[in-house]
Design a protein around this motif. Structure first.
Motif, mmCIF file in Angstrom:
data_model
loop_
_atom_site.group_PDB
_atom_site.id
_atom_site.type_symbol
_atom_site.label_atom_id
_atom_site.label_comp_id
_atom_site.label_asym_id
_atom_site.label_seq_id
_atom_site.Cartn_x
_atom_site.Cartn_y
_atom_site.Cartn_z
ATOM 1 N N LEU A 36 0.861 -1.162 0.000
ATOM 2 C CA LEU A 36 0.000 0.000 0.000
ATOM 3 C C LEU A 36 0.906 1.223 0.000
ATOM 4 O O LEU A 36 1.753 1.373 0.876
ATOM 5 C CB LEU A 36 -0.897 0.017 1.238
ATOM 6 C CG LEU A 36 -2.075 -0.942 1.260
ATOM 7 C CD1 LEU A 36 -2.722 -0.943 2.637
ATOM 8 C CD2 LEU A 36 -3.091 -0.555 0.195
ATOM 9 N N ASP A 107 -1.476 4.864 -3.791
ATOM 10 C CA ASP A 107 -2.868 4.435 -3.687
ATOM 11 C C ASP A 107 -3.758 5.500 -3.066
ATOM 12 O O ASP A 107 -4.963 5.556 -3.349
ATOM 13 C CB ASP A 107 -2.952 3.156 -2.841
ATOM 14 C CG ASP A 107 -2.213 2.009 -3.482
ATOM 15 O OD1 ASP A 107 -2.616 1.602 -4.585
ATOM 16 O OD2 ASP A 107 -1.226 1.533 -2.894
ATOM 17 N N LYS A 353 -6.601 -1.390 -2.245
ATOM 18 C CA LYS A 353 -5.886 -1.009 -3.468
ATOM 19 C C LYS A 353 -6.836 -0.486 -4.545
ATOM 20 O O LYS A 353 -6.374 0.025 -5.572
ATOM 21 C CB LYS A 353 -5.117 -2.209 -4.021
ATOM 22 C CG LYS A 353 -4.012 -2.723 -3.129
ATOM 23 C CD LYS A 353 -2.797 -1.829 -3.147
ATOM 24 C CE LYS A 353 -2.087 -1.821 -4.472
ATOM 25 N NZ LYS A 353 -0.852 -0.961 -4.450
ATOM 26 N N ASP A 354 -8.135 -0.610 -4.318
ATOM 27 C CA ASP A 354 -9.146 -0.162 -5.267
ATOM 28 C C ASP A 354 -9.519 1.281 -4.940
ATOM 29 O O ASP A 354 -10.220 1.550 -3.965
ATOM 30 C CB ASP A 354 -10.373 -1.072 -5.189
ATOM 31 C CG ASP A 354 -11.436 -0.726 -6.221
ATOM 32 O OD1 ASP A 354 -11.464 0.428 -6.702
ATOM 33 O OD2 ASP A 354 -12.260 -1.608 -6.532
ATOM 34 N N LYS A 355 -9.052 2.202 -5.751
ATOM 35 C CA LYS A 355 -9.258 3.625 -5.452
ATOM 36 C C LYS A 355 -10.723 4.015 -5.474
ATOM 37 O O LYS A 355 -11.167 4.874 -4.695
ATOM 38 C CB LYS A 355 -8.446 4.468 -6.432
ATOM 39 C CG LYS A 355 -6.942 4.208 -6.327
ATOM 40 C CD LYS A 355 -6.167 4.877 -7.438
ATOM 41 C CE LYS A 355 -4.667 4.560 -7.336
ATOM 42 N NZ LYS A 355 -4.386 3.102 -7.447
#
Length: 428
Positions: A36, A107, A353-355
């Protein structure tokens, strides 16, 4: 949601989606595949460098706390913090943000301290679709200063800001100024910048409605060297309260000239913001710094702890003073609170990790921090969570190792914070 965030077993709760976050687990690094990456941008040097003076120490503590990795919702991650210094240059701040986004693939971003840093970083993140958490500037200058319109939907999806605004300044100032009898004539000096323009448009009218006589010589340009006109106006008007939002070099120049021309002898309360926040701001003032009134967005006596590190205010400040030999500053807790919010946001998302997932949980996020609860569900506008401003004063130390003690004189915006001193007249 609850998550174990320190080796001491400190538990905190948020109002966001269900998830879990564990700090310092040996399995985290073993499971980690990609780290991250947290971008961090602040003014370490230049005219605004006082804001960033303590950031290196905070980064050291956060990195140490997360050195063994983290586990979020059952999956391990290494944590990498990539920090940059704006050198107090807004154009550089925006470029640094774009570099961290495009070259370092962060991220999530943290931007702290003043519109000159936060607004260009927030704009870069919004354009790139990167979640950005910011603090330490009036929220109005962040929200309206970047194009949002009163009464219209928020134009921002990825940026979230927490902290004080005009309402907090108003409540703190009225509470503070009532502690000493004055003629309620307030000389204001608001610069022609994002902070000054927001304060002039919103705070000055509220103070006038509360019965204060506002004496405003008009916006001045940053870097002004001669303040004779403003000083003359304040003296002739008989102002007994002075209020300003300058950068540190401008205030030092103004206040030295005010003393030379006798204004300081009639001022009962000198209430300053944006400068006068840190011990370093007084290096050029000498004895003129005694009894300057300030305002704290964080203080070592705040009764809260950091989930990201497990430290409370006293531990954080004592550690900083022992490590550096310098006096603590309120930026220690402010910067650390941003990491508390970021980790709560990452933990709330199904995939940190998914913006898009991280941005989606932000409107419902409530995060415990070393500065208190940051609640995006009840802010004055979308994308904003309110935070306190506490009335304070720099008073000559009678027993401490440093020249001035930074005492709390009122707590209208957070009654949980203890009042530790009595406001003294500036010219007393």
């Amino acid at each position: 949601m609850t998550f174990d965030i320190s080796r001491r077993g400190l538990l905190v709760g948020t109002g966001a989606t269900i998830g879990s976050f564990a700090l310092g687990r040996s399995r985290a690094l073993a499971q980690a595949s990609t780290p991250l990456k947290i971008g961090f941008i602040s003014p370490i040097s230049g005219p605004l460098g006082g804001f960033g003076q303590t950031d290196g120490y905070v980064l050291e503590k956060v990195r140490a706390a997360m050195a063994a990795g983290v586990t979020i919702n059952g999956r391990g991650y290494a944590v990498e913090i990539v920090d940059r210094d704006t050198q107090s240059d807004p154009a550089r701040a925006g470029q640094l943000a774009r570099d961290l986004i495009n070259n370092d693939a962060v991220d999530i971003m943290i931007a702290v301290s003043t519109p000159e840093t936060i607004n260009p970083v927030s704009d870069a993140c919004e354009a790139a679709g990167i979640p950005c958490i910011s603090t330490v500037m009036p929220w109005e200058a962040w929200y309206f200063g970047r194009g949002a319109k009163p009464g219209e939907p928020s134009p921002f999806k990825y940026g979230y800001h927490f902290g004080f605004g005009v309402e907090e300044f108003f409540r703190a100032y009225v509470s503070q100024w009532d502690l000493i009898p004055t003629n309620k004539k307030v000389g204001v000096m608001y610069p022609n910048d994002a902070d000054g323009n927001a304060i002039r448009a919103a705070l000055a009218p509220k103070l006038a409605e509360a019965g204060y006589d506002i004496v405003d010589p008009g916006a001045y340009e940053t870097g002004t060297s001669d303040y004779s006109q403003q000083i003359r106006l304040f003296r002739e008007a008989g102002v007994e309260i002075f209020n300003s939002f300058p950068i540190p070099p401008d205030f030092a120049a103004f206040w030295r000239q005010a003393a030379q021309q006798g204004l300081h002898r009639q001022v009962q309360i000198a209430q300053i913001a944006k400068t006068g926040l840190f011990p370093s701001d007084f290096a050029a003032l000498g004895g003129l710094g005694n009894n300057l009134a300030s305002a704290a967005y964080w203080h070592r006596d705040f009764p809260y702890s950091s989930p990201a590190t497990g430290l409370n205010g006293k531990e954080l400040c004592d550690g900083y003073e022992a490590a550096t030999g310098r006096q603590w500053t309120q930026q220690l807790g402010a910067t650390l609170s941003a990491f508390d919010v970021v980790m709560a946001a990452l933990a709330a998302a199904d995939d940190p990790k998914d913006k898009e997932a991280v941005a989606a949980v932000m409107p419902s996020l409530k995060a415990d921090t070393i500065g208190g609860v940051v609640d995006f569900t009840s802010g004055p506008v979308k994308n904003v969570a309110s935070g306190p401003i506490i009335g304070t004063q720099w008073q000559k130390s009678e027993s401490g190792p440093f020249e001035f003690d930074y005492v709390i004189t009122e707590n209208a915006t957070d009654p949980n914070v203890p009042v530790t001193g009595t406001l003294r007249p500036y010219n007393g």
